[in-house]
Design a protein around this motif. Structure first.
Motif, mmCIF file in Angstrom:
data_model
loop_
_atom_site.group_PDB
_atom_site.id
_atom_site.type_symbol
_atom_site.label_atom_id
_atom_site.label_comp_id
_atom_site.label_asym_id
_atom_site.label_seq_id
_atom_site.Cartn_x
_atom_site.Cartn_y
_atom_site.Cartn_z
ATOM 1 N N VAL A 126 0.843 -1.200 0.000
ATOM 2 C CA VAL A 126 0.000 0.000 0.000
ATOM 3 C C VAL A 126 0.878 1.250 0.000
ATOM 4 O O VAL A 126 1.781 1.380 0.827
ATOM 5 C CB VAL A 126 -0.937 0.041 1.223
ATOM 6 C CG1 VAL A 126 -1.867 1.253 1.135
ATOM 7 C CG2 VAL A 126 -1.747 -1.242 1.341
ATOM 8 N N VAL A 127 0.624 2.145 -0.937
ATOM 9 C CA VAL A 127 1.266 3.455 -1.002
ATOM 10 C C VAL A 127 0.168 4.503 -0.828
ATOM 11 O O VAL A 127 -0.916 4.356 -1.404
ATOM 12 C CB VAL A 127 1.992 3.665 -2.340
ATOM 13 C CG1 VAL A 127 2.608 5.056 -2.421
ATOM 14 C CG2 VAL A 127 3.064 2.596 -2.537
ATOM 15 N N GLY A 143 0.362 -0.732 10.351
ATOM 16 C CA GLY A 143 1.545 0.117 10.245
ATOM 17 C C GLY A 143 1.220 1.362 9.453
ATOM 18 O O GLY A 143 0.076 1.822 9.423
ATOM 19 N N PHE A 144 2.265 1.924 8.830
ATOM 20 C CA PHE A 144 2.116 3.167 8.082
ATOM 21 C C PHE A 144 2.659 2.998 6.667
ATOM 22 O O PHE A 144 3.618 2.260 6.443
ATOM 23 C CB PHE A 144 2.853 4.306 8.789
ATOM 24 C CG PHE A 144 2.250 4.678 10.120
ATOM 25 C CD1 PHE A 144 1.328 5.705 10.211
ATOM 26 C CD2 PHE A 144 2.597 3.991 11.272
ATOM 27 C CE1 PHE A 144 0.760 6.043 11.432
ATOM 28 C CE2 PHE A 144 2.042 4.317 12.495
ATOM 29 C CZ PHE A 144 1.113 5.344 12.578
ATOM 30 N N LYS A 148 4.060 -2.973 3.303
ATOM 31 C CA LYS A 148 4.083 -4.205 2.526
ATOM 32 C C LYS A 148 4.062 -5.394 3.478
ATOM 33 O O LYS A 148 4.740 -5.381 4.503
ATOM 34 C CB LYS A 148 5.328 -4.265 1.643
ATOM 35 C CG LYS A 148 5.401 -5.501 0.749
ATOM 36 C CD LYS A 148 6.711 -5.565 0.002
ATOM 37 C CE LYS A 148 6.837 -4.440 -0.995
ATOM 38 N NZ LYS A 148 8.062 -4.558 -1.812
ATOM 39 N N THR A 149 3.290 -6.408 3.148
ATOM 40 C CA THR A 149 3.237 -7.593 3.992
ATOM 41 C C THR A 149 2.972 -8.833 3.153
ATOM 42 O O THR A 149 2.294 -8.777 2.119
ATOM 43 C CB THR A 149 2.131 -7.473 5.063
ATOM 44 O OG1 THR A 149 2.145 -8.647 5.899
ATOM 45 C CG2 THR A 149 0.752 -7.346 4.431
ATOM 46 N N VAL A 236 10.883 -3.361 -4.912
ATOM 47 C CA VAL A 236 10.185 -2.251 -4.268
ATOM 48 C C VAL A 236 9.879 -1.204 -5.324
ATOM 49 O O VAL A 236 10.466 -1.206 -6.406
ATOM 50 C CB VAL A 236 11.018 -1.653 -3.123
ATOM 51 C CG1 VAL A 236 11.143 -2.642 -1.983
ATOM 52 C CG2 VAL A 236 12.417 -1.261 -3.606
ATOM 53 N N LYS A 237 8.958 -0.286 -4.976
ATOM 54 C CA LYS A 237 8.465 0.642 -5.980
ATOM 55 C C LYS A 237 8.808 2.092 -5.627
ATOM 56 O O LYS A 237 8.968 2.421 -4.458
ATOM 57 C CB LYS A 237 6.955 0.493 -6.136
ATOM 58 C CG LYS A 237 6.568 -0.901 -6.612
ATOM 59 C CD LYS A 237 5.099 -0.981 -6.903
ATOM 60 C CE LYS A 237 4.763 -2.385 -7.399
ATOM 61 N NZ LYS A 237 5.474 -2.725 -8.622
ATOM 62 N N PRO A 238 8.911 2.967 -6.643
ATOM 63 C CA PRO A 238 9.181 4.381 -6.393
ATOM 64 C C PRO A 238 8.150 4.999 -5.450
ATOM 65 O O PRO A 238 6.956 4.711 -5.543
ATOM 66 C CB PRO A 238 9.081 5.000 -7.796
ATOM 67 C CG PRO A 238 9.448 3.886 -8.718
ATOM 68 C CD PRO A 238 8.886 2.650 -8.089
ATOM 69 N N GLY A 239 8.645 5.827 -4.516
ATOM 70 C CA GLY A 239 7.774 6.480 -3.544
ATOM 71 C C GLY A 239 7.721 5.761 -2.214
ATOM 72 O O GLY A 239 7.353 6.350 -1.197
ATOM 73 N N GLU A 240 8.086 4.480 -2.186
ATOM 74 C CA GLU A 240 8.060 3.731 -0.931
ATOM 75 C C GLU A 240 9.270 4.111 -0.070
ATOM 76 O O GLU A 240 10.333 4.463 -0.582
ATOM 77 C CB GLU A 240 8.059 2.222 -1.200
ATOM 78 C CG GLU A 240 6.798 1.742 -1.890
ATOM 79 C CD GLU A 240 6.784 0.237 -2.108
ATOM 80 O OE1 GLU A 240 5.704 -0.352 -2.076
ATOM 81 O OE2 GLU A 240 7.868 -0.351 -2.300
#
Length: 318
Positions: A126-127, A143-144, A148-149, A236-240
């Motif tokens: 989730v972003v 979490g915040f 990712k889980t 992983v993705k940009p912004g994370e």
């Protein structure tokens, strides 16, 4: 008798030909990528600059990166249009939902996509916009964002994204074995003023995080060692953002905790260190500042309604 035999052979031939046609149609359709676009109010849908229909819009398209633009209908007021890039993957349905406001800041929505991973792995990522929004799954705070889980079961789950000063957004998603579900969620400001003072008794400190920057591929590999030749652990993705653990200054690599209890290395070429405030619990404090609107790769494609009824369900296409 000869005529009867001829008729039977013709019918058999037509049956075999029809079956072959259905097989070929089904075979080639498996390579298509699905897209579903919904909005409030309704809007015209443009893909690659060409108008393709109106919301709700659903189609099977060729896999690859596309630019989607939505122009809302508004007779009484001007509403802000929406544009994003998404990467369509074969056999995957990318969902885009948008609730238009008069400005980008006043708008809300989500982009939900699926990405094929391990055969049995079930994953949710989730972003949020704004960053560091609280993530609640099935009534339990997890979490915040970015979050990712892989500790999730297949099936339907209620996902709530919330942040102080913004309206909570709730969506229903359906996790599936062998897929990573990615949700990029944009929250709408509630109009309430944010408190300027810290909560009494709460200690706030700075924590170093590693933020993933834009990459040519739309993702960044996390490796077992600080080397491009090392084993790939995940993507992983940009912004994370992820907790910073260690730095290899010689080769410019950062060690991060990409999931709870799981560590790996990312290259410094597409990352940067940032400071965020954390409370006494050690979790990032949600920031009231405006974040830039991300492009989802639904892939993962942000892979994208809480204010719409009924709540949406995102599923991978067969």
């Amino acid at each position: 008798m000869k005529k009867v035999r001829t008729v039977i052979l013709i019918l058999l031939g037509l049956g075999i030909l029809g079956g072959l046609v259905f097989f070929l149609v089904g075979y080639f359709n498996r390579g298509n990528a699905g897209i579903l676009v919904e909005s409030t109010p309704g809007s015209n849908v443009y893909i690659a600059g060409e108008q393709v229909g109106r919301t709700p819009y659903e189609a099977n398209l060729s896999p690859g990166e596309i630019v989607v633009k939505l122009i809302p209908d508004a007779a009484d007021r001007a509403l802000a249009p929406f544009e994003t890039k998404v990467t369509l993957s074969p056999g995957i349905k990318t969902i885009i939902r948008r609730e238009f406001g008069e400005t980008e800041e006043a708008s809300a929505g989500e982009i939900v996509s699926f990405e094929k991973v391990g055969d049995k792995e079930v994953s949710i990522s989730v972003v949020s916009v704004p960053n560091s929004a609280q993530i609640t799954i099935d009534g339990a705070v997890r979490g915040f964002a970015p979050y990712k889980t892989t500790s999730i079961s297949p099936g339907e789950h209620s996902l709530v994204v919330s942040s102080q000063g913004y309206i909570d957004r709730t969506i229903t998603v359906k996790a599936a074995s062998g897929y990573r579900l990615t949700a990029v969620v944009k929250l709408k400001p509630s109009g309430e003023s944010l408190p300027e003072e810290k909560v009494e008794g709460e200690e706030v400190e700075k924590k170093i995080m590693v933020e993933i920057l834009t990459t040519p591929t739309g993702f960044l590999r996390v490796r077992e060692e600080a080397s491009t030749l090392a084993k790939e652990l995940t993507q992983v993705k940009p912004g994370e953002r992820f907790p910073f653990l260690e730095e290899d200054t010689q080769d410019n690599w950062f060690k991060i905790e990409y999931e709870e209890g799981k560590e790996g290395w990312v290259t410094g070429q597409y990352t940067k260190k940032v400071e965020v405030e954390v409370g006494a619990s050690g979790t990032p404090t949600p920031s009231p500042t405006k974040a830039a609107s991300p492009s989802a790769t639904i892939t993962p494609t942000k892979k994208p309604t809480p204010t719409l009824t009924p709540k949406p369900t995102a599923t991978p296409t067969p």
